[in-house]
Design a protein around this motif. Structure first.
Motif, PDB file in Angstrom:
ATOM      1  N   ARG A 174       0.998  -1.136   0.071  1.00  0.00           N
ATOM      2  CA  ARG A 174       0.172   0.073  -0.286  1.00  0.00           C
ATOM      3  C   ARG A 174       1.230   1.120  -0.186  1.00  0.00           C
ATOM      4  O   ARG A 174       1.347   1.590   0.524  1.00  0.00           O
ATOM      5  CB  ARG A 174      -0.796  -0.238   1.257  1.00  0.00           C
ATOM      6  N   ASP A 175       0.064   2.007  -0.304  1.00  0.00           N
ATOM      7  CA  ASP A 175       1.004   3.888   0.193  1.00  0.00           C
ATOM      8  C   ASP A 175       1.090   3.738   0.917  1.00  0.00           C
ATOM      9  O   ASP A 175       0.326   3.849   1.991  1.00  0.00           O
ATOM     10  CB  ASP A 175      -0.337   5.102  -1.165  1.00  0.00           C
ATOM     11  N   GLU A 206      -3.550   1.803  -7.176  1.00  0.00           N
ATOM     12  CA  GLU A 206      -3.786   2.000  -6.434  1.00  0.00           C
ATOM     13  C   GLU A 206      -2.941   1.536  -5.438  1.00  0.00           C
ATOM     14  O   GLU A 206      -2.772   0.640  -5.844  1.00  0.00           O
ATOM     15  CB  GLU A 206      -4.787   2.210  -4.786  1.00  0.00           C
ATOM     16  N   GLY A 207      -1.674   2.092  -4.862  1.00  0.00           N
ATOM     17  CA  GLY A 207      -0.248   1.183  -4.088  1.00  0.00           C
ATOM     18  C   GLY A 207       0.994   1.155  -5.155  1.00  0.00           C
ATOM     19  O   GLY A 207       0.799   2.019  -5.744  1.00  0.00           O
ATOM     20  N   VAL A 208       2.126   0.327  -4.620  1.00  0.00           N
ATOM     21  CA  VAL A 208       3.015   0.132  -5.055  1.00  0.00           C
ATOM     22  C   VAL A 208       3.656  -1.474  -5.990  1.00  0.00           C
ATOM     23  O   VAL A 208       3.607  -0.414  -7.028  1.00  0.00           O
ATOM     24  CB  VAL A 208       3.438   0.247  -3.952  1.00  0.00           C
TER      25      VAL A 208
END
Length: 314
Positions: A31-32, A113-115
Motif C-alpha cells: 500500500r501507499d 492504487e498502491g505500489v
C-alpha cells in the motif's frame, strides 16, 4: 480505495490454492505510504476497501474493488470468514474476507492504487511489514486446505509460473550476504537453528532477503538485527554475486555478497531462534556442514572472482 471509515469493509483474499513445495501462494498488495489517509499505510495487505452506497452486497464490494484497484475479475469468490481490526481511532472494524483463485502474473495487472502486487507463501510473511491479522489469516487459510489437495488453479509450481508468463519470466529471490573478514583473514559464519526452515544445523554467512528496500540498506538492517553489528553504507563493497537454485524446480535466487572493511560491535545472538552460534573460521578450514553456495562464494571471493553459478543443470 473508497470509504475507509470504521464500517464493515469487504476485503477479498485473492488466494491461490496452488502449491509450490506443498505451500500455497497468496497475492498481497503493497500500500501507499500516506499515514492518516489510507488504511495500513506502507504495509503489505489484501486488496479490498470499504462498502459504498451502490454496492448491493459485500460480494459486490469485493468485485468492484478488485476491478477498480487491479482490473481483476475473479470467477469464484466465496466467504472465508470475518476478521476484526483496529483503526487509527481505536475502533474495532469487522472485515469480511472472501477467498478466490486467480492464475496470472501480477506485474501485468493495471494497478491503480498502491505500489505493487506480489505472490508470497505463508513462510515468506515474517519478513514483510504486514499486520499480524493478515499473516495469521493466510496461514489459517493454508492450514484449512486438506493435505495433499491438488490445486485446481493458480501458481501450482514455478514451472507453471513460467508457462503463464508470455516471455517465460520467473521472479528471482534477491538475498544479501555479509562477508565479514577480520584482519587475521578469518570469516564470520553463523550456525543455523536446528528448527530453521532453511538449512537447519548448517553454517552460513549472515544473510537475509530484501524487503521494500535497497540491497545495502537490507544488509545494514540484517547485520544489526541478527548480530548487533553496525555498518555504514560508505564502508560496503560488492565482492561476489552467485546465481543459484537449491534443487530442480526451485525458485532461482540471486545472492549478493558484500564485504565491509570497517564495522562496530562484536557478533551477538540477537535472533537465537534462527542462529545459535557466531564464529570466525579460517577460509581454508571451513566447516563440513556449510551451505554449498556459500562455500563456493567464499572461495571465489578469496580468488577475486565476482560471479558464480550453482545448482543449474549442465
Amino acid at each position: 480505495m473508497g470509504d475507509t471509515s470504521p464500517q464493515v469493509r469487504a476485503k477479498p483474499v485473492t488466494f491461490t490454492v496452488g502449491k509450490h513445495d506443498d505451500r500455497g501462494e497468496y497475492l498481497l498488495h503493497l500500500r501507499d505510504y500516506f499515514p492518516g489517509r489510507i488504511w495500513e499505510p506502507g504495509m503489505w495487505s489484501l486488496l479490498g476497501g470499504g462498502r459504498e452506497p451502490q454496492d448491493a452486497t459485500l460480494e459486490h464490494t469485493v468485485r468492484r474493488e478488485l476491478a477498480e484497484e487491479a482490473g481483476l475479475d475473479i470467477a469464484d469468490l466465496t466467504p472465508f470468514g470475518t476478521e476484526y481490526a483496529t483503526d487509527d481511532a481505536g475502533a474495532t472494524v469487522p472485515i469480511a474476507i472472501y477467498a478466490g483463485r486467480w492464475n496470472g502474473d501480477p506485474r501485468e495487472l493495471h494497478l491503480t492504487e498502491g505500489v505493487m502486487l506480489a505472490w508470497f507463501t505463508p513462510d515468506d510473511l515474517h519478513r514483510l511489514r504486514i499486520a499480524d491479522t493478515t499473516s495469521d489469516l493466510a496461514r489459517r487459510h493454508a492450514a484449512s486446505r486438506p493435505a495433499g489437495t491438488a490445486p485446481q488453479s493458480g501458481l501450482s509450481s514455478h514451472e507453471e509460473c513460467r508457462s503463464t508468463s508470455p516471455h517465460g519470466t520467473v521472479l528471482n529471490v534477491i538475498g544479501v550476504h555479509l562477508y565479514l573478514e577480520r584482519p587475521d583473514g578469518t570469516v564470520l559464519l553463523g550456525l543455523r537453528h536446528p528448527d530453521s526452515p532453511f538449512v537447519p544445523s548448517t553454517w552460513h554467512v549472515l544473510a537475509g532477503h530484501c524487503e521494500q528496500e535497497n540491497a545495502i540498506a537490507c544488509l545494514i538492517r540484517e547485520a544489526r538485527e541478527e548480530a548487533g553489528l553496525h555498518i555504514k553504507r560508505q564502508d560496503v563493497e560488492l565482492v561476489h554475486v552467485v546465481h543459484h537454485i537449491d534443487k530442480a524446480g526451485d525458485r532461482p535466487r540471486m545472492g549478493l555478497f558484500f564485504r565491509t572493511r570497517t564495522w562496530s560491535g562484536e557478533p551477538e545472538l540477537r535472533e537465537p531462534d534462527k542462529c545459535t552460534q557466531w564464529r570466525f573460521w579460517d577460509p581454508v578450514a571451513l566447516p563440513d556442514n556449510l551451505v554449498s553456495y556459500t562455500r563456493v562464494a567464499i572461495g571465489k571471493i578469496q580468488n577475486g572472482e565476482l560471479y558464480s553459478e550453482t545448482g543449474w543443470p549442465a
